[in-house]
Design a protein around this motif. Structure first.
Motif, mmCIF file in Angstrom:
data_model
loop_
_atom_site.group_PDB
_atom_site.id
_atom_site.type_symbol
_atom_site.label_atom_id
_atom_site.label_comp_id
_atom_site.label_asym_id
_atom_site.label_seq_id
_atom_site.Cartn_x
_atom_site.Cartn_y
_atom_site.Cartn_z
ATOM 1 N N MET A 164 0.922 -1.154 0.050
ATOM 2 C CA MET A 164 -0.067 0.080 -0.038
ATOM 3 C C MET A 164 0.965 1.326 0.059
ATOM 4 O O MET A 164 1.120 1.882 0.948
ATOM 5 N N LYS A 165 1.279 1.720 -1.132
ATOM 6 C CA LYS A 165 2.202 2.775 -1.309
ATOM 7 C C LYS A 165 1.610 4.136 -1.015
ATOM 8 O O LYS A 165 2.413 4.890 -0.355
ATOM 9 N N TYR A 166 0.613 4.105 -1.031
ATOM 10 C CA TYR A 166 -0.273 5.564 -0.945
ATOM 11 C C TYR A 166 -0.500 5.708 0.349
ATOM 12 O O TYR A 166 -0.068 6.681 1.204
ATOM 13 N N MET A 167 -0.777 4.651 1.139
ATOM 14 C CA MET A 167 -1.159 4.444 2.581
ATOM 15 C C MET A 167 0.388 5.121 3.153
ATOM 16 O O MET A 167 0.693 5.740 4.127
ATOM 17 N N ASP A 168 1.437 4.243 2.699
ATOM 18 C CA ASP A 168 2.990 4.711 3.354
ATOM 19 C C ASP A 168 3.116 6.300 3.096
ATOM 20 O O ASP A 168 3.764 6.868 4.032
ATOM 21 N N MET A 169 2.807 6.945 1.966
ATOM 22 C CA MET A 169 2.909 8.340 1.672
ATOM 23 C C MET A 169 2.079 9.141 2.446
ATOM 24 O O MET A 169 2.784 10.086 3.092
ATOM 25 N N VAL A 170 0.696 8.752 2.874
ATOM 26 C CA VAL A 170 0.107 9.373 3.914
ATOM 27 C C VAL A 170 0.708 9.483 5.233
ATOM 28 O O VAL A 170 0.809 10.609 5.839
ATOM 29 N N VAL A 171 1.019 8.394 5.737
ATOM 30 C CA VAL A 171 1.818 8.318 7.120
ATOM 31 C C VAL A 171 2.893 8.884 7.145
ATOM 32 O O VAL A 171 3.174 9.849 8.242
ATOM 33 N N SER A 172 3.712 9.011 6.026
ATOM 34 C CA SER A 172 4.814 9.546 6.238
ATOM 35 C C SER A 172 4.727 11.161 6.023
ATOM 36 O O SER A 172 5.633 11.874 6.630
ATOM 37 N N GLU A 173 3.887 11.729 5.398
ATOM 38 C CA GLU A 173 3.692 12.657 5.119
ATOM 39 C C GLU A 173 2.917 13.695 6.360
ATOM 40 O O GLU A 173 3.469 14.604 7.016
#
Length: 424
Positions: free
Chosen positions: A376-385
Motif C-alpha cells: 500500500m504505497k499511498y498509505m505509506d505516503m500519507v503516514v510519512s507526510e
C-alpha cells in the motif's frame, strides 16, 4: 561579622550551583540564548506556556545560521545540532562516541524503567541489544501481524455494530484505546476491548503509567534534572508501586501460565522467552517491497555473533514490554489523530486513500495480509507526510561517552571540544 561571611558564602555557593552552570556554553564560545534562573530554557514548559515541541522549536530557531547552539534543560547544558551532516557524523560515523542516551533514572532506583533497552548504557546496552534485536526483524513483525490485524478488526466492528449513519467520536480517546489494545495483545499477551469495556484495568494502569501530568510527577522530573544524586540516594521511582506491581504481576503470571501449559502465542512475550531459552538468530536479509514500511536493516551491533548475550530475567521482559507503552501508547494515537485531521481537510487525499484500501481489501478477499500492507504505497505516503508535518518525536538525545571534537567548517567557527558526559 560572622553573618556577613555566612551571607557571602551562601551567595558564592548559590552562584556556583545555580548560576554558573548557565555560563557553560558562553565560556566555550558557543551561541546560547538567555536561560532563566534554575529553569534554563525549560521555563516555558514548567510554567505551562509552551509544549516541549514548542520549546525545541524555539531553541532550534534561535540561531538559524549556526551549525549548532547551546541551551539548558534546567541546569544541564545541552548542545543542539542543526546541521544535517553533523547529525549524521554524530549518529553514524562517530557513533562510538555517542552510544548512550542520558539516563536520568538510575537502574537501582526503578528497575522497571532502568532495565529497558532505551535506558541501559554501556556494555549492558550492547549485550541486551544483541540479545533482543533479532526479535524486531521484519519476519518477527510479520509473525505478530495477525494480532495487530485482530485488534484492528475489533476496532472497526465496534463502530459497525452501532449501525448509525453519523457517529460522533473523540479522536484522541478513541485512538488511545485502540493503541492500548494493540499493545496489550502484541506486547503483553492479553486481549482487551477498551472501547467496549472502557474501565478495564489494563487500560487504566497503562494510562496512569504514561501520564506525567500533575504537580507531584512534575516535581519528580524537576528533581531528576536538578538533584540527580539526591534522587539516586533516595531511590525515587518513576512509576508508582501500584503500576509497577500490576505490570510485574501481569507478566510473571503470563510467563508461568505459558511454561506450565506449553502455550505458544505470536507475541512479544513469546519472542522474549525464546530469546531467554534458546537465543534468537538473525535471518539473512530478505528482499522487501519498495515502501517505507519495515525496510530498516539491522546494524552490525545486533548482527555480531561474537557479542556477549545477557541472561534475560522476568523483570527484563516486563521492562521491554512496558517500553512499548512509551513507544506507542501516545505516539501512535497522536499520529492517527493528525492523519484524521489531514484527511478531513484534504478530501481528495482521503478519497484516493479509501480507493487504495478498498482495492487492497478486495484483492485479499476481505482479510488484510502483511504482504498486502507492504504494497500500500499511498498509505505509506500519507503516514510519512503526516509524520513530516506533525512529528511526534521532536528530539532525541545522546551522551558523549568520551571526548570528541567538532571540527570548524566556517570562518567564524572554532573547533569545539565536547567533554565526557556532555549531552547532545
Amino acid at each position: 561579622m560572622w553573618w556577613v561571611l555566612v551571607a557571602i558564602a551562601f551567595i558564592a555557593i548559590g552562584y556556583c550551583i545555580l548560576i554558573r552552570p548557565h555560563k557553560y556554553w558562553v565560556k566555550r564560545g558557543v551561541r546560547q540564548g538567555t536561560p532563566v534562573f534554575v529553569l534554563g530554557d525549560n521555563w516555558g514548559t514548567v510554567l505551562r506556556k509552551q509544549s516541549f515541541a514548542e520549546m525545541v522549536e524555539m531553541v532550534y530557531n534561535m540561531w538559524p545560521n549556526a551549525r549548532y547552539s547551546g541551551f539548558y534543560q534546567f541546569l544541564l547544558p545541552t548542545l543542539l545540532l542543526r546541521d544535517p551532516e553533523l547529525i549524521k557524523q554524530v549518529t553514524v560515523k562517530d557513533f562510538d562516541h555517542f552510544v548512550d542516551h542520558r539516563s536520568f533514572i538510575p537502574e537501582d532506583s526503578d528497575p522497571l524503567w532502568g532495565k529497558n533497552l532505551f535506558s541501559l548504557t554501556g556494555q549492558r546496552w550492547r549485550e541486551m541489544r544483541t540479545t533482543l534485536s533479532p526479535a524486531f526483524t521484519s519476519s518477527k513483525m510479520k509473525y505478530m501481524f495477525s494480532l495487530i490485524s485482530q485488534s484492528g478488526e475489533r476496532f472497526v466492528n465496534h463502530f459497525l455494530k452501532k449501525n448509525e449513519d453519523i457517529i460522533t467520536v473523540e479522536m484522541k480517546d478513541t485512538f488511545t484505546r485502540f493503541t492500548n489494545d494493540v499493545i496489550a495483545n502484541t506486547a503483553f499477551g492479553i486481549e482487551c476491548d477498551s472501547l467496549g469495556d472502557r474501565n478495564n484495568e489494563f487500560y487504566l494502569m497503562g494510562k496512569e503509567a504514561t501520564d506525567f501530568s500533575g504537580l507531584w510527577k512534575n516535581l519528580k522530573f524537576f528533581g531528576y534534572f536538578l538533584m540527580p544524586k539526591v534522587y539516586k540516594l533516595l531511590k525515587v521511582k518513576l512509576f508508582s508501586s501500584k503500576v509497577s506491581d500490576f505490570f510485574t504481576r501481569l507478566v510473571k503470571t503470563n510467563i508461568d501460565s505459558r511454561e506450565k501449559r506449553g502455550v505458544v502465542r505470536p507475541d512479544m512475550i513469546h519472542l522474549l522467552l525464546e530469546a531467554r531459552k534458546h537465543g534468537l538468530k538473525h535471518e539473512e536479509s530478505q528482499s522487501v517491497q519498495d515502501t517505507g514500511f519495515a525496510t530498516v536493516e539491522e546494524s552490525e551491533i545486533g548482527r555480531n555473533p561474537k557479542s556477549a548475550k545477557v541472561e534475560i530475567t522476568d523483570q527484563d521482559i516486563t521492562s521491554q514490554a512496558l517500553i512499548f507503552f512509551f513507544a506507542g501508547f501516545d505516539s501512535v494515537s497522536s499520529l492517527m489523530c493528525f492523519m484524521s485531521y489531514e484527511l478531513g481537510v484534504n478530501p481528495d487525499v482521503q478519497e484516493r486513500l479509501i480507493k487504495e484500501v478498498d482495492e487492497t481489501m478486495e484483492a485479499c478477499n476481505g482479510k488484510l495480509t502483511y504482504e498486502a500492507l507492504l504494497g500500500m504505497k499511498y498509505m505509506d505516503m500519507v503516514v510519512s507526510e503526516s509524520l513530516r508535518k506533525w512529528p511526534n518525536g521532536v528530539a532525541t538525545d545522546r551522551l558523549c561517552i568520551k571526548p570528541y571534537t567538532i571540527e570548524a567548517k566556517n570562518p567564524d567557527e572554532k573547533p569545539l571540544l565536547l567533554e565526557k558526559n556532555t549531552t547532545v
